[in-house]
Structure formats: C-alpha cells, structure tokens
Design an enzyme around this catalytic site. Structure first.
Site, short mmCIF file in Angstrom:
data_model
loop_
_atom_site.label_atom_id
_atom_site.label_comp_id
_atom_site.label_asym_id
_atom_site.label_seq_id
_atom_site.Cartn_x
_atom_site.Cartn_y
_atom_site.Cartn_z
N TYR A 244 -0.73 35.35 10.67
CA TYR A 244 -0.76 33.88 10.82
C TYR A 244 0.66 33.32 10.74
CZ TYR A 244 -2.93 29.29 10.97
OH TYR A 244 -3.33 28.02 11.35
N LYS B 264 1.06 24.67 9.00
CA LYS B 264 -0.16 24.05 8.43
C LYS B 264 0.12 23.48 7.04
CE LYS B 264 -3.32 24.67 11.69
NZ LYS B 264 -3.66 23.53 12.59
P1 NAD Z 1 -8.31 25.52 21.03
O1 NAD Z 1 -7.43 26.48 21.73
O2 NAD Z 1 -9.61 25.24 21.65
O3 NAD Z 1 -7.53 24.14 20.78
C1 NAD Z 1 -6.14 24.05 20.61
C2 NAD Z 1 -5.72 22.84 21.42
O4 NAD Z 1 -4.34 22.54 21.25
C3 NAD Z 1 -5.95 23.05 22.92
O5 NAD Z 1 -6.86 22.09 23.39
C4 NAD Z 1 -4.58 22.83 23.53
O6 NAD Z 1 -4.63 22.19 24.77
C5 NAD Z 1 -3.95 21.93 22.47
N1 NAD Z 1 -2.52 21.85 22.60
C6 NAD Z 1 -1.60 22.85 22.50
N2 NAD Z 1 -0.37 22.37 22.75
C7 NAD Z 1 -0.50 21.04 23.02
C8 NAD Z 1 0.41 20.01 23.36
N3 NAD Z 1 1.72 20.23 23.49
N4 NAD Z 1 -0.10 18.76 23.55
C9 NAD Z 1 -1.42 18.50 23.43
N5 NAD Z 1 -2.32 19.45 23.12
C10 NAD Z 1 -1.86 20.71 22.92
O7 NAD Z 1 -8.50 26.11 19.56
P2 NAD Z 1 -9.16 25.49 18.24
O8 NAD Z 1 -9.39 26.66 17.37
O9 NAD Z 1 -10.28 24.59 18.58
O10 NAD Z 1 -7.95 24.67 17.59
C11 NAD Z 1 -8.03 23.30 17.24
C12 NAD Z 1 -7.38 23.08 15.87
O11 NAD Z 1 -8.17 23.73 14.88
C13 NAD Z 1 -5.98 23.67 15.74
O12 NAD Z 1 -5.18 22.79 14.98
C14 NAD Z 1 -6.22 24.93 14.96
O13 NAD Z 1 -5.08 25.31 14.23
C15 NAD Z 1 -7.33 24.46 14.04
N6 NAD Z 1 -8.10 25.51 13.37
C16 NAD Z 1 -8.65 26.53 14.11
C17 NAD Z 1 -9.38 27.53 13.46
C18 NAD Z 1 -9.96 28.70 14.22
O14 NAD Z 1 -10.21 29.74 13.61
N7 NAD Z 1 -10.22 28.56 15.50
C19 NAD Z 1 -9.53 27.48 12.07
C20 NAD Z 1 -8.97 26.42 11.35
C21 NAD Z 1 -8.24 25.45 12.02
O1 0WE Z 2 -4.54 27.82 13.84
C1 0WE Z 2 -5.10 28.72 14.44
C2 0WE Z 2 -4.64 29.14 15.80
C3 0WE Z 2 -3.16 29.08 15.89
C4 0WE Z 2 -2.51 29.50 17.18
C5 0WE Z 2 -3.01 30.48 18.03
C6 0WE Z 2 -2.29 30.83 19.16
C7 0WE Z 2 -2.74 31.93 20.10
C8 0WE Z 2 -2.15 31.76 21.49
C9 0WE Z 2 -1.31 28.91 17.47
N1 0WE Z 2 -0.59 29.26 18.56
C10 0WE Z 2 -1.07 30.19 19.40
N2 0WE Z 2 -0.29 30.53 20.47
C11 0WE Z 2 -0.73 31.32 21.47
O2 0WE Z 2 0.05 31.65 22.40
N3 0WE Z 2 -6.15 29.34 13.81
C12 0WE Z 2 -6.52 28.93 12.47
C13 0WE Z 2 -6.88 30.47 14.41
C14 0WE Z 2 -6.24 31.71 13.91
O3 0WE Z 2 -5.11 32.18 14.45
C15 0WE Z 2 -4.74 33.31 13.74
C16 0WE Z 2 -5.66 33.55 12.72
C17 0WE Z 2 -6.63 32.52 12.81
C18 0WE Z 2 -7.80 32.34 11.92
C19 0WE Z 2 -3.63 34.12 13.89
C20 0WE Z 2 -3.47 35.21 13.04
C21 0WE Z 2 -4.37 35.45 12.03
C22 0WE Z 2 -5.48 34.63 11.85
#
Ligand code: NAD
Ligand code: 0WE
Length: 268
Positions: A157, A164
C-alpha cells in the site's frame, strides 16, 4: 425515501464496481438528484452509463489535478443548482502503479509521493474550496473514502498509506474550518473491495482472504454496504457528525490477532 429533493455531486465513478457507483446508486434509491463527474474522455462513457442508470441531471468533466477544471465544473454546478447543494462525494485515489509494488523505502519516490498526495489528498481540499458556497446554502456535507493503510502497515500500500493519513487529517481540519458555515466533513474507511483501483495490485485476492480471516464478521464488505454508510453520513440523520472516520470493514480495524489466525499459526 430519505433524500427526496436533495442534490449531490459524485466523483470517482470508473466502473460498475466503483465504490462511487454504489454510493450514487444508494443516493438515487433514496430520491436524491445527482451530478456525476469524470476525469478524462476515456472515463466519460462509463460515467454516462451511470448517469443514465441513476437519472443524473448532468455529467461534468473534473480532473482533480486541475484547479481550472474544478472551477469550471463547480461553476456549472452553481448554474444548474443556484440555491446550493447538499453534498459532495470524493471517491478518488491514485498513485503511480510502480509505487504500489514492493519494499516501501525502495518503491517510494519524490515524484510518486507528490502525485499520490496531490490526487488522493489535496484534491479533497480543492473540492471543498470550490463547493463551499454552494454547500453553505443548504447545510451540506463532504464525504471521502479512506483505508486502514493510513493507520497500520500492509504490503504494497506504501505511499498510499501516507496519502490516506494526510487525507484523514484533512477531514479533521476541513471539519473545523467549515463547521462555522454549517458544513460537515466525514470519511468512510472501507475494507478492501475488488474495484478497478484494486485490480493490478499484486496478490489482492490473498489480501481479501486474509482480511476475511481477521475481521469479526469473517467476511469482506460490499460496495453496497459502503454506499449505505455513505448515504447515512450525507443525510440529515448524521447532522451532529463531523470530522469523523466511520469504519465499514466488518470490524477489521478493532482486531490485532483473530482466533482464525491463532488456528492457522498452531497448524505449523
Ligand atoms: P475506482 O478505480 O473505481 O475509483 C477510483 C476513481 O478515482 C476512478 O473513478 C478514477 O477515475 C478516479 N480518479 C483518479 N484520478 C483522478 C483525477 N485526476 N481526477 C478525477 N478522478 C480521478 O476504485 P475505488 O476502489 O472505488 O476507489 C474509490 C475510493 O475508495 C478511493 O479513494 C480509494 O482509495 C477508496 N478505497 C478503496 C478501497 C478498495 O479496496 N477498493 C478500500 C478503501 C478505500
Ligand atoms: O486506495 C486503494 C487503491 C489505491 C490505488 C490503486 C491503484 C492501482 C492502479 C491507487 N493508485 C493506483 N494506481 C494504479 O495505477 N485501495 C484501498 C485499494 C487497495 O490498493 C492496495 C491495497 C488495497 C486494499 C494496494 C496494495 C495493497 C492493498
């Protein structure tokens, strides 16, 4: 319906798996009107699909790396809803892929760190600045998404953990700053969910399995469960809540060592 007549701007829809998709779905289900945003032409089609499904009023460009785009976007929001909005959802996170692979000290760079913090943390403050006047008119609120990696360490991460932690601090500083305008600011800390942002992460599958073995609920959470918690924080039922990080993680954050892990360890 909990949110009839309420108006929200939702960022961060990239696919049907997006957390933002589930939040928009929950808001729509409860009768809210929506404006959706997309960062670039490639993503516009996906957001158009969501707009059709959730009967969104408008779809607007908003790459949060650009103050100009944020300003133009919120000028359009203000033109459409001149008497204000009830909430803004920030569901955006990004770091260059190489930063999220391998040893933290080696993988983290000045450039990657700057990008991760700009897109994943500062952008929430940028949206708050742009939306402040509109939110103040209707006692609205801001909501962002965070992850446990801000507090404790897990593999890969990396710099996102730093970003974060910064994002969560911004929730508290924004809450203190905007409280005088009647604006609330909160976050949902979601457990790991398979989304686009999780695809391409090495051994994410195993991460989900381990997570389910530690969490008191002994399973992972769904986008819809996050959407419903987000809906609550954005609703008048949360009118006394600001500066809060609400965990929607099956209780994962409360556990150091689970019984299941004890069992696995005694096997070897
Ligand atoms: P996702 O890929 O569906 O969403 C990430 C979004 O970020 C995308 O819609 C992308 O277009 C947008 N984005 C990236 N760069 C951008 C920019 N310059 N301008 C505008 N938008 C931009 O993935 P997700 O998991 O739904 O992520 C949404 C949020 O939830 C993120 O902040 C992520 O860190 C957080 N989150 C995700 C998880 C997980 O496990 N998936 C867990 C906890 C928190
Ligand atoms: O916040 C996130 C996603 C963060 C994320 C993921 C990517 C993949 C593609 C940010 N930037 C990028 N850039 C890319 O090019 N999460 C909470 C989901 C997530 O991501 C991980 C996790 C978890 C959970 C990465 C490593 C370990 C655990």
């Amino acid at each position: 319906m909990l949110l009839q007549g309420k108006r929200f701007v939702v960022t961060g829809i990239a696919s049907k798996l997006s957390i933002a998709w589930a939040i928009a779905e929950a808001l729509h289900r409860e009768g809210a009107s929506l404006i959706l945003t997309y960062p670039n032409e490639k993503m516009k089609k996906r957001v158009d699909m969501a707009a059709e499904k959730f009967d969104a009023d408008l779809v607007l460009a908003c790459d949060v790396a650009s103050d100009d785009q944020i300003d133009v976007c919120f000028a359009s929001v203000a033109a459409h809803w001149p008497d204000g909005i009830d909430g803004v959802v920030h569901a955006i996170g990004f770091a260059p892929a190489e930063e999220l692979d391998g040893d933290f000290t080696q993988a983290t760079t000045r450039e990657g760190s700057a990008i991760a913090h700009d897109i994943s943390s500062y952008s929430f403050v940028a949206l708050a600045k742009a939306a402040r006047e509109l939110l103040a008119k209707r006692q609205g609120s801001l909501l962002t998404l965070t992850y446990q990696g801000s507090i404790s360490v897990l593999p890969n991460y990396n710099v996102m953990g730093m970003a974060k932690a910064s994002l969560e601090a911004s929730v508290r500083y924004l809450a203190a700053s905007l409280g005088k305008d009647g604006i609330r600011v909160n976050a949902v800390s979601a457990g790991p969910i398979r989304t686009l942002a999780a695809s391409g992460i090495k051994s994410f599958r195993r991460m989900l399995d381990v997570n389910a073995k530690i969490a008191p609920l002994q399973r992972n959470v769904s986008q819809m469960e996050v959407g419903n918690a987000a809906l609550f924080l954005l609703s008048p039922w949360a009118s006394g809540i600001t500066g809060e990080i609400l965990f929607v993680d099956g209780g994962f954050n409360t556990v150091a060592i689970s019984e299941q892990l004890m069992q696995i360890a005694s096997d070897d």
